[in-house]
Design a protein around this motif. Sequence first.
Motif, mmCIF file in Angstrom:
data_model
loop_
_atom_site.group_PDB
_atom_site.id
_atom_site.type_symbol
_atom_site.label_atom_id
_atom_site.label_comp_id
_atom_site.label_asym_id
_atom_site.label_seq_id
_atom_site.Cartn_x
_atom_site.Cartn_y
_atom_site.Cartn_z
ATOM 1 N N ASP A 77 0.823 -1.198 0.000
ATOM 2 C CA ASP A 77 0.000 0.000 0.000
ATOM 3 C C ASP A 77 0.866 1.259 0.000
ATOM 4 O OD1 ASP A 77 -2.151 -1.639 0.080
ATOM 5 O OD2 ASP A 77 -2.654 -1.278 2.196
ATOM 6 N N PRO A 78 0.403 2.341 -0.608
ATOM 7 C CA PRO A 78 1.156 3.590 -0.641
ATOM 8 C C PRO A 78 1.555 4.053 0.765
ATOM 9 C CG PRO A 78 -0.715 3.707 -2.126
ATOM 10 C CD PRO A 78 -0.867 2.447 -1.360
ATOM 11 N N PHE A 79 2.740 4.619 0.858
ATOM 12 C CA PHE A 79 3.264 5.082 2.155
ATOM 13 C C PHE A 79 4.171 6.280 1.914
ATOM 14 C CE2 PHE A 79 6.016 1.872 0.388
ATOM 15 C CZ PHE A 79 7.291 2.388 0.512
ATOM 16 N N MET A 119 4.722 10.386 -1.840
ATOM 17 C CA MET A 119 4.158 9.127 -1.373
ATOM 18 C C MET A 119 4.226 8.125 -2.509
ATOM 19 S SD MET A 119 0.916 10.232 0.992
ATOM 20 C CE MET A 119 0.290 11.459 -0.159
ATOM 21 N N ILE A 120 4.592 6.911 -2.152
ATOM 22 C CA ILE A 120 4.849 5.918 -3.178
ATOM 23 C C ILE A 120 4.130 4.624 -2.843
ATOM 24 C CG2 ILE A 120 7.092 6.823 -3.906
ATOM 25 C CD1 ILE A 120 8.400 4.803 -2.063
ATOM 26 N N ALA A 121 3.883 3.834 -3.913
ATOM 27 C CA ALA A 121 3.405 2.457 -3.775
ATOM 28 C C ALA A 121 4.471 1.569 -4.383
ATOM 29 C CB ALA A 121 2.073 2.282 -4.494
ATOM 30 N N SER A 122 4.794 0.457 -3.740
ATOM 31 C CA SER A 122 5.940 -0.352 -4.146
ATOM 32 C C SER A 122 5.512 -1.753 -4.543
ATOM 33 C CB SER A 122 6.964 -0.433 -3.019
ATOM 34 O OG SER A 122 7.454 0.839 -2.705
ATOM 35 N N TYR A 123 6.210 -2.252 -5.597
ATOM 36 C CA TYR A 123 6.076 -3.653 -5.982
ATOM 37 C C TYR A 123 7.320 -4.366 -5.461
ATOM 38 C CZ TYR A 123 5.707 -7.863 -8.820
ATOM 39 O OH TYR A 123 5.631 -9.160 -9.237
ATOM 40 N N CYS A 124 7.140 -5.316 -4.571
ATOM 41 C CA CYS A 124 8.251 -5.916 -3.851
ATOM 42 C C CYS A 124 8.348 -7.410 -4.165
ATOM 43 C CB CYS A 124 8.078 -5.735 -2.344
ATOM 44 S SG CYS A 124 7.808 -4.014 -1.864
ATOM 45 N N TRP A 138 -6.412 -3.420 -3.827
ATOM 46 C CA TRP A 138 -6.952 -2.077 -3.988
ATOM 47 C C TRP A 138 -8.200 -2.125 -4.862
ATOM 48 C CZ3 TRP A 138 -1.591 -0.087 -6.000
ATOM 49 C CH2 TRP A 138 -0.627 -0.312 -5.006
ATOM 50 N N SER A 139 -9.020 -1.082 -4.737
ATOM 51 C CA SER A 139 -10.246 -0.964 -5.532
ATOM 52 C C SER A 139 -10.387 0.474 -5.978
ATOM 53 C CB SER A 139 -11.476 -1.393 -4.706
ATOM 54 O OG SER A 139 -12.647 -1.312 -5.473
ATOM 55 N N VAL A 140 -10.719 0.664 -7.229
ATOM 56 C CA VAL A 140 -10.880 2.001 -7.785
ATOM 57 C C VAL A 140 -12.359 2.221 -8.084
ATOM 58 C CG1 VAL A 140 -10.489 1.235 -10.161
ATOM 59 C CG2 VAL A 140 -10.074 3.621 -9.557
ATOM 60 N N ALA A 141 -12.836 3.451 -7.877
ATOM 61 C CA ALA A 141 -14.260 3.758 -8.048
ATOM 62 C C ALA A 141 -14.416 5.073 -8.788
ATOM 63 C CB ALA A 141 -14.962 3.828 -6.692
ATOM 64 N N LEU A 142 -15.490 5.142 -9.596
ATOM 65 C CA LEU A 142 -15.876 6.371 -10.284
ATOM 66 C C LEU A 142 -17.149 6.872 -9.626
ATOM 67 C CD1 LEU A 142 -15.803 8.482 -12.539
ATOM 68 C CD2 LEU A 142 -16.958 6.821 -14.034
ATOM 69 N N VAL A 143 -17.112 8.081 -9.076
ATOM 70 C CA VAL A 143 -18.244 8.666 -8.358
ATOM 71 C C VAL A 143 -18.883 9.720 -9.263
ATOM 72 C CG1 VAL A 143 -18.983 9.855 -6.271
ATOM 73 C CG2 VAL A 143 -17.052 8.253 -6.182
ATOM 74 N N CYS A 144 -20.173 9.522 -9.594
ATOM 75 C CA CYS A 144 -20.875 10.418 -10.529
ATOM 76 C C CYS A 144 -22.133 10.962 -9.861
ATOM 77 C CB CYS A 144 -21.277 9.675 -11.803
ATOM 78 S SG CYS A 144 -19.912 8.885 -12.668
ATOM 79 N N PRO A 145 -22.390 12.265 -9.951
ATOM 80 C CA PRO A 145 -23.670 12.802 -9.460
ATOM 81 C C PRO A 145 -24.825 12.227 -10.281
ATOM 82 C CG PRO A 145 -22.044 14.556 -9.764
ATOM 83 C CD PRO A 145 -21.466 13.330 -10.383
ATOM 84 N N SER A 146 -25.874 11.812 -9.599
ATOM 85 C CA SER A 146 -27.003 11.172 -10.295
ATOM 86 C C SER A 146 -27.645 12.123 -11.294
ATOM 87 C CB SER A 146 -28.048 10.700 -9.279
ATOM 88 O OG SER A 146 -27.507 9.716 -8.429
ATOM 89 N N ASN A 147 -27.774 13.408 -10.930
ATOM 90 C CA ASN A 147 -28.457 14.330 -11.825
ATOM 91 C C ASN A 147 -27.664 14.584 -13.099
ATOM 92 O OD1 ASN A 147 -26.415 15.676 -10.497
ATOM 93 N ND2 ASN A 147 -27.540 17.593 -10.293
ATOM 94 N N GLU A 148 -26.345 14.426 -13.078
ATOM 95 C CA GLU A 148 -25.552 14.594 -14.292
ATOM 96 C C GLU A 148 -25.495 13.299 -15.094
ATOM 97 O OE1 GLU A 148 -21.692 16.185 -13.582
ATOM 98 O OE2 GLU A 148 -22.405 17.784 -12.266
ATOM 99 N N MET A 149 -25.308 12.193 -14.407
ATOM 100 C CA MET A 149 -25.190 10.906 -15.104
ATOM 101 C C MET A 149 -26.508 10.498 -15.749
ATOM 102 S SD MET A 149 -23.829 7.334 -13.507
ATOM 103 C CE MET A 149 -23.678 5.851 -14.483
ATOM 104 N N LEU A 150 -27.609 10.814 -15.089
ATOM 105 C CA LEU A 150 -28.932 10.409 -15.593
ATOM 106 C C LEU A 150 -29.701 11.612 -16.105
ATOM 107 C CD1 LEU A 150 -29.885 7.920 -12.735
ATOM 108 C CD2 LEU A 150 -28.737 7.429 -14.898
#
Length: 640
Positions: free
Chosen positions: A171-173, A186-191, A300-312
């Motif tokens: 995880d980033p540290f 701040m970095i995330a490392s592949y070890c 890790w999990s990535v998410a896209l947050v959209c306002p309902s009134n704009e998306m719909l």
Amino acid sequence: MPMLEMRKHIRKSLAIKLCLDILFVVMLIFTLSLGFLYWQSRGIIRQEAIDEASHVLDNTALRVKGQMLELETATRNILWLVNLNHQQDSLLWYSHRIVANHPHVNGCSITMEPDYYPGEDYGFSAYSVRIDNKKESQKDSVATVREADYDYYNKVWYKTPRQKNAACWVDPFDDYNAGTLSSPEMIASYCVPLYDGKGKFIGVISTDLSLRKLTETITAEHPYENSYFMMLGADGHYFVHPDTTKVLKQSIFTGTDPRENPDVVTLGYEMTNGRTGHMDVNLDGRQLIVLYRPLEGTQWSVALVCPSNEMLRGYNRLNYILLPLLLIGLLLLALGCQRIVRHVVQPLGLLAAELRQIGDGNYEKTLPHSERTDLIGQLQNSFCQMRRSISQHIRDAEQTKQETEQRTKELEQATLLAREASEQKTQFMQDMSHQIRTPLNIVHGFSQILRDNEEITDDEKQQIVETMYVQTNALDYMVSKLLTASLIESHQSISTDDIVSCNELAREAFDNASSLITPAVEMHLDSHVADTVTVKTNRHHLLIVLTELLFNALHFTREGSVTLRIDAVDDTVRFTVEDTGSGIPSDKTDFVFEKFTKLDMFTDGLGLGLFLCRRVVELMGGSLTLDTQYTGGSRFILIS
């Protein structure tokens, strides 16, 4: 009071009642159909918006995975060199090479266990980091140092792969230490753990990815004006968020009350458990749609947050279209139903007024004849005939009553036996009287005109004479049918010794039929045989049959045409008389050839024509049938 009068008017008005009933059904169907389409459209629009946002999220995840895969590939590509040569100078060069050759690599350290090199109290770490110089010519230079007295053994990037005994993403540290060459970002490392030839753990090679560059990659695309991306770690901490104060310091569960924000808590558990999907979330009083998915190879999990009134936006715009469309559609339906019903029902009002006269006992006044050919016109004309028949029946009944009263005493014993015969005779005589009186009245009336009116023109005289000629022919033809009926009953067969030209006989039948009734439609002779084709038959009787069939067709055809078709079929000749008239109802087809049978009691004729035709044809050895499959009128087929 006006409301009461309106209700009475609606009860009396058939047009309004029909219009309201039809309008109720049509409006119900229209509303249900429109509602179903609206429900389907909302679902489709919402799904399209979610699919579009999911596509953006997938592209973002692919870009992030591309950067991470670049680090993984770079690490694996240098790993065989590290395993081959553990010299400290070589490790420094390997570390420098990874950072210098891969622009997305922020730093690289190759760290060995403290006791790996004999004679040294501390372990060894070759560390290279990318330095962003201010000078244009020295941008992104790489610095490499040897760290022998740095306590890296307690760092997360060293302990995690050692404990897991496998390559992993950490995880980033924040690994910045003032006064050292460590990265200020701040970095995330592949070890990846290192082992000697005997499988003993000897160190770790760690490749760093700048969280700033990772954030830039994730937030590079904004599908909506106020949408944003966020990335969570395995415990729900924010790694990427538009509010940088939350990064690495707060999690999605921080300050969240499960009772007030159960949807936010559910979203956090969905993302930390590595699931893929989308949710409607109420966050800080805003309605949001969050689409989430895990990053492959990490927790890790990535998410896209959209306002309902704009998306719909299209989803909500549908609400503003539906109401005007519904109101306009219902208004058009109401106007259409009102016009159609009024047009259809209007003639019934006129007919009802005329029928009231019959109810008042006025049988003598003649109803006007309708020129309409639809059901309402037929109904009016049928009532005209009914009125005339009722008047005639009343007169005949009164006369019969007077005669019966005079002979009551004499016929008292025979009344029961004679009643049935009297009724049959009366019915037949009424029909006979009506059928004979009609042409006689016409001839008598026109003769009075010719006698009393001297101012009529020659054309009018000619027309009157032709009408009188047609009526006298019809009267003569009717009497001839009666005589033929009385004579034909005793015959067992009719001689067929005449050789007759089919086409010539057909043309003569045309002339005869035209002289009996003035044709109201076109007459066609459709012969498929040559004039030389003949048939052995009784010329007189076959001519009568064809004339009768044509006469009936002309009598019952108001529009279209009457056709006589002649075909040669095997060794016989087939005469087909076809019209476009009202046709014969299906419940009458089995009785039309019986004696004294008519379609109804008000139909002109004695009910002898078709009976005589079939009887004569059968006595000549032929057949006469009704084509019940023909629906354009009537079609009779004579085979001789």
